[in-house]
Write an enzyme that holds these catalytic residues in place. Structure first.
Site, PDB file in Angstrom:
ATOM      1  N   SER A 293       0.815  -1.214   0.000  1.00  0.00           N
ATOM      2  CA  SER A 293       0.000   0.000   0.000  1.00  0.00           C
ATOM      3  C   SER A 293       0.851   1.269   0.000  1.00  0.00           C
ATOM      4  CB  SER A 293      -0.959  -0.047   1.197  1.00  0.00           C
ATOM      5  OG  SER A 293      -1.929   0.957   1.130  1.00  0.00           O
ATOM      6  N   ASP A 304       9.702   5.593 -10.161  1.00  0.00           N
ATOM      7  CA  ASP A 304       9.199   6.201 -11.400  1.00  0.00           C
ATOM      8  C   ASP A 304       9.917   7.499 -11.739  1.00  0.00           C
ATOM      9  OD1 ASP A 304       7.473   4.142 -11.800  1.00  0.00           O
ATOM     10  OD2 ASP A 304       5.644   5.220 -11.281  1.00  0.00           O
ATOM     11  N   LYS A 318      -0.536  -4.172  -3.456  1.00  0.00           N
ATOM     12  CA  LYS A 318      -1.852  -3.659  -3.049  1.00  0.00           C
ATOM     13  C   LYS A 318      -2.038  -2.257  -3.626  1.00  0.00           C
ATOM     14  CE  LYS A 318      -4.745  -2.512   0.953  1.00  0.00           C
ATOM     15  NZ  LYS A 318      -4.893  -1.062   0.738  1.00  0.00           N
TER      16      LYS A 318
END
Length: 553
Positions: A293, A304, A318
């Protein structure tokens, strides 16, 4: 097109729009009717059960079971929180409660203090690890479960609670004043060498971002030049705290995560809003299969933006967002309302819960359906199965003898005895039990039960069971029995063979008696494979730089 044709087209178009509206209205009304009908049936059924069932029923318990069974058809994160569980839920989301500030648990004889939090009432009052709790206020708790005892220990802040405990052969009384306890999101930070800082982030409750920020500022004042952020075993928590932590390392105004769901009010783009503490410091994030999460948002966003090298193992996967909805009578429901998407555009949710319910099995996103996305520097990353590290490190696998010694509390009990025989030990990063101490432990184990089955023994046992089913078993019986004897383990030999592993576990347990949670974490880093891999990365600047470029793949 003539006027008649044009008019006919407009009429036809209006008819289609009207029909669509009627169908949508009808569908919505049908759905509302179905909901109302089934709620009425459920309420009627509960009333009739209460009236006619042969035994007395508890309506609260029965309805809660029904609600939970219904929610199980959706996903594990959508759950019903009755009023009596609200305090526990608040503690999970905020990290705050009023109590004595200690973890308690059962260790055979009853409930005991497992870990007092540093600087909180239990420790300040003098309670120690392995103190067995006999009485709380006027209640004898020796036969109670851990949850019941925990409830008795909690209460309004600044109220006094009486505890009677057994410590070795002594019975001791304590009066502890409950305080508001805020569990730390950063239980430990420090330097793992002269240049490298380390921050352990274990939760994402209120104030997690500030705790990481303050830790980094302090470490920078100590002269660190590079940083390891550890989110291993972190199950996640508040999404806004994840955004705050990413903001520590990337500039203001950058997208961190998007949430997209059925309703417009859950669709939102979260961006960094502050000036970062350090947008250039070399950064490694540690992840593993229990990072989930919010942990994955932090690790994924930094990956990223090519801001950090990720080391460890693939994360949990998740990508679902939960919102708490208030219900009648102070109950609540935590409900999955959206999926989150990190800056590259990928959602890392690994299991399709709705599809899995068709055959009763959990369904992971197949590799063939995983889509490619690109990081800021053009590196290929995939969706649908968690966050994959840039540098994979195999997990540590402990031997059966180690599991047995821990599970049967022998490690715990010996560490307690050691503590009461030794007034002090070296600091956590340099302490290790001596050869003499280990020999004492081996002798201490004599007569104690800690037998176990090794993986090889289990395989031979399974083979024997299968072999007994075949007609020619008598012909191979002698060979199988000979193999059984050959693979049967010797507990005494295993204590020698796996001495290094057992010494490490035992040393860390002993360290906890003197230096508590912080000491255990510090000690565990000394030979941690992920930490060793991180140091190697930092010591190869060109490799570090190459990993964060598209040419690395």
């Amino acid at each position: 097109m003539n006027k008649t044709t044009k008019k006919a087209g407009i009429i036809a178009l209006l008819g289609i729009v009207l029909l669509s509206g009627v169908l949508a209205f009808t569908f919505k009304n049908d759905k509302l009717f179905a909901i109302a009908k089934n709620i009425d049936i459920f309420a009627t059924m509960v009333r009739e059960l209460d009236s006619y069932y042969v035994d007395e029923i508890d309506p609260d318990q029965l309805v809660t079971i029904g609600i939970n069974a219904m929610l199980e058809e959706l996903d594990p994160y959508t759950e019903y929180i009755p009023e009596e569980n609200s305090d526990d839920f608040r503690m999970l989301t905020t990290g705050e409660y009023a109590g004595i500030g200690a973890v308690i648990g059962n260790r055979g004889e009853g409930n005991m203090v497992i870990m007092p939090y540093t600087g909180f009432p239990a420790q300040n009052a003098g309670l120690k690890i392995a103190d067995y709790i006999i009485q709380v206020d006027t209640t004898i708790v020796t036969s109670m479960g851990t949850a019941e005892v925990s409830t008795l220990l909690k209460g309004p802040a600044n109220t006094e609670v009486f505890l009677r405990v057994k410590r070795n052969n002594d019975t001791l009384d304590f009066k502890v004043v409950r305080k508001k306890i805020a569990i730390k999101n950063v239980p430990y930070y420090g330097k793992i060498d002269s240049k490298t800082g380390y921050i352990k982030l274990s939760d994402f409750t209120t104030n997690a971002g500030n705790e990481v920020r303050n830790a980094l500022v302090d470490l920078k004042s100590q002269g660190i030049e590079r940083l390891v952020l550890d989110v291993r075993d972190n199950p996640g928590g508040l999404l806004n705290e994840a955004v705050e932590i990413v903001n520590i390392f990337i500039p203001k105004g950058r997208e961190v995560v998007k949430t997209i769901g059925k309703l417009e009010n859950v669709n939102f783009t979260y961006k960094t809003t502050k000036t970062p503490i350090d947008k250039d410091i070399p950064l490694i994030v540690l992840i593993n299969e229990r990072s989930a999460s919010a942990s994955e948002i932090v690790a994924g966003a930094l990956q990223d933006y090519d801001r950090a090298v990720l080391v460890g193992r693939k994360s949990f996967g998740k990508g679902l967002v939960q919102t708490t909805i208030p219900l009648n009578y102070n109950a609540q429901m935590k409900i999955t309302t959206a999926k989150y998407y990190i800056p590259s555009g990928r959602c890392i949710q690994a299991i399709d819960y709705m599809q899995s319910r068709e055959n009763g099995e959990l369904t992971s996103v197949p590799d063939s359906l995983r889509k490619e996305f690109k990081t800021k520097n053009g590196r290929i990353v995939l969706d649908g199965a968690g966050i994959e590290p840039d540098e994979k490190v195999e997990s540590v696998s402990y031997k059966p003898i180690s599991y047995s010694l821990v599970a049967r509390n022998h490690i715990f009990d010996f560490a307690t005895e050691y503590f009461y025989k030794h007034s002090e030990i070296a600091d956590p990063t340099s302490f290790s039990i001596s050869e003499e101490d280990y020999n004492d432990f081996v002798n201490w184990l004599k007569g104690k039960e800690y037998d176990y089955t090794t993986y090889l023994e289990k395989s031979v046992e399974d083979m024997k069971k299968n072999a007994e089913k075949v007609d020619y078993y008598p012909e191979i019986k002698d060979q199988i029995e000979a193999l059984e004897k050959r693979v049967n383990h010797s507990k005494e030999q295993d204590l020698i063979t796996y001495k290094g592993e057992i010494q490490k576990i035992l040393s860390e347990e002993i360290i906890s008696r003197y230096y508590f949670q912080e000491g255990m974490i510090a000690a565990g880093l000394v030979k941690d494979p992920d930490i060793l891999a991180s140091k190697e990365y930092f010591n190869q600047p060109e490799k570090f730089k190459l990993t964060l470029t598209a040419s690395a793949k």
